[in-house]
Design an enzyme around this catalytic site. Structure first.
Site, PDB file in Angstrom:
ATOM      1  N   GLU A  97     -23.216 -85.776 -28.693  1.00 22.60           N
ATOM      2  CA  GLU A  97     -24.462 -85.016 -28.820  1.00 22.60           C
ATOM      3  C   GLU A  97     -25.592 -85.768 -28.125  1.00 22.60           C
ATOM      4  OE1 GLU A  97     -27.444 -83.387 -32.297  1.00 22.60           O
ATOM      5  OE2 GLU A  97     -25.315 -83.608 -32.774  1.00 22.60           O
ATOM      6  N   ASP A 126     -21.439 -85.417 -41.175  1.00 20.40           N
ATOM      7  CA  ASP A 126     -21.455 -86.096 -39.875  1.00 20.40           C
ATOM      8  C   ASP A 126     -20.119 -85.938 -39.145  1.00 20.40           C
ATOM      9  OD1 ASP A 126     -24.162 -87.359 -39.854  1.00 20.40           O
ATOM     10  OD2 ASP A 126     -23.382 -88.284 -41.679  1.00 20.40           O
ATOM     11  N   ASP A 155     -20.930 -87.670 -33.116  1.00 19.04           N
ATOM     12  CA  ASP A 155     -22.275 -87.340 -33.604  1.00 19.04           C
ATOM     13  C   ASP A 155     -22.948 -88.679 -33.886  1.00 19.04           C
ATOM     14  OD1 ASP A 155     -24.489 -85.879 -34.670  1.00 19.04           O
ATOM     15  OD2 ASP A 155     -23.726 -86.274 -36.685  1.00 19.04           O
TER      16      ASP A 155
END
Length: 174
Positions: free
Chosen positions: A67, A139, A8
């Site tokens: 991502e 996160d 991420d």
């Protein structure tokens, strides 16, 4: 058995999550955050690159999932996020890892069942799916969700290819 590293990305905090898949079941190997100080962007990007490289060396993943950049309200933030992603992707490609990219909506849909899920819903489902005893930091949970999305996507593709093969075989027999 396969090991997946999910990322991420962020220009200040980059979450990572590592899971192992064996017999179609996912299990937790590790997660955390690469936190960078308020240095110049170039220094932060180097720290992200170095941090991801270190994680790859530690866990020896087979796949790398990250991502995609979403268009934020602030174009400057989106550019910095894109650069953080780039640093992580270059680290993965330096280790010859295949890179898979997923949108935030795809990740949430895969893990929670709705593309509009919030961070607490993602954390809860990651904790449930991986049978964790504590809630991971946001996160890190997002990074684990990226890795889980990758597994779900790969498993779906394998199932679909089996169905297609059966259909094609059936047509060839006629």
């Amino acid at each position: 058995m396969s090991i997946i590293l999910g990322i991420d990305p962020g220009s200040r905090i980059t979450g990572y999550g590592v899971i192992k898949v064996a017999g179609g079941k996912a299990s937790y190997l590790g997660s955390g955050c690469i936190r960078v100080a308020h240095d110049e962007l170039s220094i932060r990007l180097k720290r992200i690159f170095d941090g991801v490289s270190e994680i790859i060396q530690q866990f020896s993943p087979d796949d790398f999932a990250i991502e995609q950049v979403f268009m934020a309200k602030n174009p400057d933030s989106a550019l910095k996020l894109g650069q953080a992603r780039g640093a992580a992707i270059v680290a993965a490609t330096n280790f010859d890892l295949p890179v898979a990219e997923y949108s935030a909506r795809q990740i949430k849909q895969s893990v929670v069942g709705t593309g509009g899920a919030d961070k607490t819903q993602v954390q809860h489902m990651v904790m449930h799916l991986l049978k964790l005893s504590a809630t991971p930091q946001a996160d890190a949970a997002d990074a684990l969700a990226v890795a889980l999305c990758h597994i779900h996507t790969q498993q779906s593709l394998i199932k679909m290819s089996g169905r297609v093969s059966k259909t094609v075989r059936g047509r060839l027999r006629k």
